[in-house]
Design an enzyme around this catalytic site. Structure first.
Site, short mmCIF file in Angstrom:
data_model
loop_
_atom_site.label_atom_id
_atom_site.label_comp_id
_atom_site.label_asym_id
_atom_site.label_seq_id
_atom_site.Cartn_x
_atom_site.Cartn_y
_atom_site.Cartn_z
N GLN A 1 1.35 -11.68 9.95
CA GLN A 1 1.80 -10.21 9.72
C GLN A 1 0.94 -9.16 9.83
O GLN A 1 1.36 -8.09 9.57
CB GLN A 1 1.79 -10.90 7.81
CG GLN A 1 2.39 -9.57 7.23
CD GLN A 1 1.39 -10.03 6.18
OE1 GLN A 1 0.24 -8.92 6.32
NE2 GLN A 1 1.72 -9.55 4.76
N GLN B 1 0.78 -1.22 0.08
CA GLN B 1 0.13 0.34 0.52
C GLN B 1 0.75 1.77 -0.02
O GLN B 1 2.15 1.57 0.46
CB GLN B 1 -0.64 0.32 1.08
CG GLN B 1 -2.58 1.08 0.92
CD GLN B 1 -3.65 0.54 1.98
OE1 GLN B 1 -3.02 -0.57 2.63
NE2 GLN B 1 -4.06 1.34 2.54
N HIS C 1 0.20 -2.77 11.25
CA HIS C 1 1.50 -3.90 11.42
C HIS C 1 2.29 -3.70 12.34
O HIS C 1 3.24 -3.86 13.32
CB HIS C 1 2.77 -3.31 10.61
CG HIS C 1 2.53 -4.72 9.27
ND1 HIS C 1 2.20 -5.04 9.34
CD2 HIS C 1 1.96 -3.21 8.12
CE1 HIS C 1 1.88 -5.87 8.01
NE2 HIS C 1 1.67 -4.92 6.90
N ARG D 1 -9.41 -7.92 4.58
CA ARG D 1 -8.47 -7.85 5.14
C ARG D 1 -8.84 -5.79 5.09
O ARG D 1 -7.78 -5.32 6.51
CB ARG D 1 -7.22 -7.97 4.10
CG ARG D 1 -5.33 -8.05 5.25
CD ARG D 1 -4.64 -8.76 4.30
NE ARG D 1 -3.29 -8.18 5.19
CZ ARG D 1 -2.18 -7.07 4.72
NH1 ARG D 1 -2.74 -5.80 3.90
NH2 ARG D 1 -1.04 -6.87 5.45
N SER E 1 3.89 -6.33 2.53
CA SER E 1 2.30 -6.56 3.72
C SER E 1 1.07 -7.07 2.76
O SER E 1 1.49 -8.58 2.02
CB SER E 1 2.34 -4.99 3.83
OG SER E 1 1.04 -5.19 4.01
N LEU E 2 0.83 -6.54 1.87
CA LEU E 2 -0.14 -7.24 1.09
C LEU E 2 0.75 -7.44 0.48
O LEU E 2 -0.32 -8.81 -1.12
CB LEU E 2 -1.35 -5.48 0.91
CG LEU E 2 -0.75 -5.35 -0.28
CD1 LEU E 2 -1.29 -5.62 -1.69
CD2 LEU E 2 -1.77 -3.88 0.26
#
Length: 333
Positions: free
Chosen positions: A273, A30, A224, A140, A115-116
């Site tokens: 995660q 992102q 996170h 998510r 991440s994603l």
């Protein structure tokens, strides 16, 4: 320095040829989104067009329309940005495969995502289907946004720091509130995440310590961090019924910075995660230690290759998110 992986020999499964290059493909997270991303791929390649159509159908909306010509603020919403970036990355993968006449597994020693982007890496490695990946990322994004009321949490980037300095800043600024390292991006860039009041204090403390730059990020939640625990529980439920196949290419996981190939372990790490630190600096170091010489960022933006050049200057890097970049990468492979 990352420990050398005992299974480095597994990277020697690339097709024989004149080049000794070992390729890793990485996928952005992102912040790399922009209106217009993926449109040229959609127009140039039928294989990319099929990806955007599949994602639209899976989500039951016209996400591709938002990506190509929509409102920037709407695209930036977490629930839209996550599946949108995934779609562009997979559109680039499919274009590369269809134009090159190969599967990514024929060329790649490793894949990883920020991440994603880890979901994009898993889909590129055939662990996740495109439709299922898009649906999981929509959930998510929604779950992460629900976890903390808007305005109560945030993130800040600290530039010119190492992990020890960032931890010290968090300890001093937290004052009993949640403030944690969220991303160790390498090249002196560390992102902290937590309660907004603690984020504000961290920026002041960082400047008092002579840190080069400390800036609040334009995000809507403290990603996170342990504040995302409600979202992690939602993802645990969703991932429990998701179909995950053994990856055709080894994946470097965010939370361990190590290679993972077991679907059960992948499922567990995707849950962790959500609240865990993205160990990108160590992930790049792991790839280099395992013999990777060339890193290619597939999808929107050029963030990960920029970070990689600061972490491991010896890596050759390239980006592929447009038809011209796809063609250039095909010549290099």
């Amino acid at each position: 320095m990352a420990r050398k992986d005992a299974s480095r020999g597994t990277l020697n499964s690339l097709p024989a040829g004149g080049s000794m290059s070992v390729h890793a493909f990485v996928f952005p997270g992102q912040g790399s989104q922009s209106v217009g991303m993926g449109q040229a791929l959609n127009e140039a390649f039928a294989s990319s067009r099929a990806v955007f159509q599949e994602v639209d159908e899976a989500l039951g909306d016209h996400l591709s329309r938002l990506m190509f010509s929509g409102d920037a603020d709407e695209l930036t919403r977490t629930e839209n940005a996550q599946p949108a970036l995934f779609a562009v990355s997979l559109a680039a993968v499919r274009a590369l495969e269809s134009e090159g006449g190969f599967k990514l597994a024929d060329k790649a020693a490793l894949v990883a995502g920020h991440s994603l982007g880890e979901y994009s890496a898993l889909a590129a490695a055939s662990t996740l289907g495109i439709a299922e990946g898009a649906r999981l990322l929509r959930l998510r994004g929604q779950a992460m946004q629900r976890a903390v009321p808007a305005g109560e949490g945030g993130m800040a980037a600290l530039l010119g720091v190492d992990a020890a300095q960032a931890r010290s800043i968090c300890d001093e600024a937290s004052q009993g509130e949640t403030l944690e390292i969220a991303n160790d991006n390498g090249g002196g860039q560390i992102v902290v995440s937590g309660v907004m009041s603690a984020i504000d204090r961290a920026i002041v403390v960082a400047k008092e310590h002579g840190i080069k730059r400390a800036v609040k990020l334009p995000v809507s939640a403290p990603f996170h961090s342990s504040l995302m625990a409600p979202a992690a529980r939602e993802m645990e439920e969703a991932l429990a019924t998701a179909t995950l196949n053994p990856p055709s290419i080894p994946v470097i996981a965010n939370v361990t910075a190590a290679k993972v190939t077991d679907p059960a372990v992948i499922r567990d790490l995707l849950v962790k995660q959500v609240t865990g630190k993205v160990r990108w600096r160590e992930s790049v170091q792991t790839m280099v230690a395992m013999g990777v010489t060339n890193m290619h960022e597939l999808g929107a933006g050029k963030v990960l290759c920029g970070l990689a050049r600061r972490i491991a200057p010896e890596l050759a890097t390239s980006n592929a998110g447009t038809p011209a970049e796809i063609e250039a990468l095909l010549k290099a492979l």
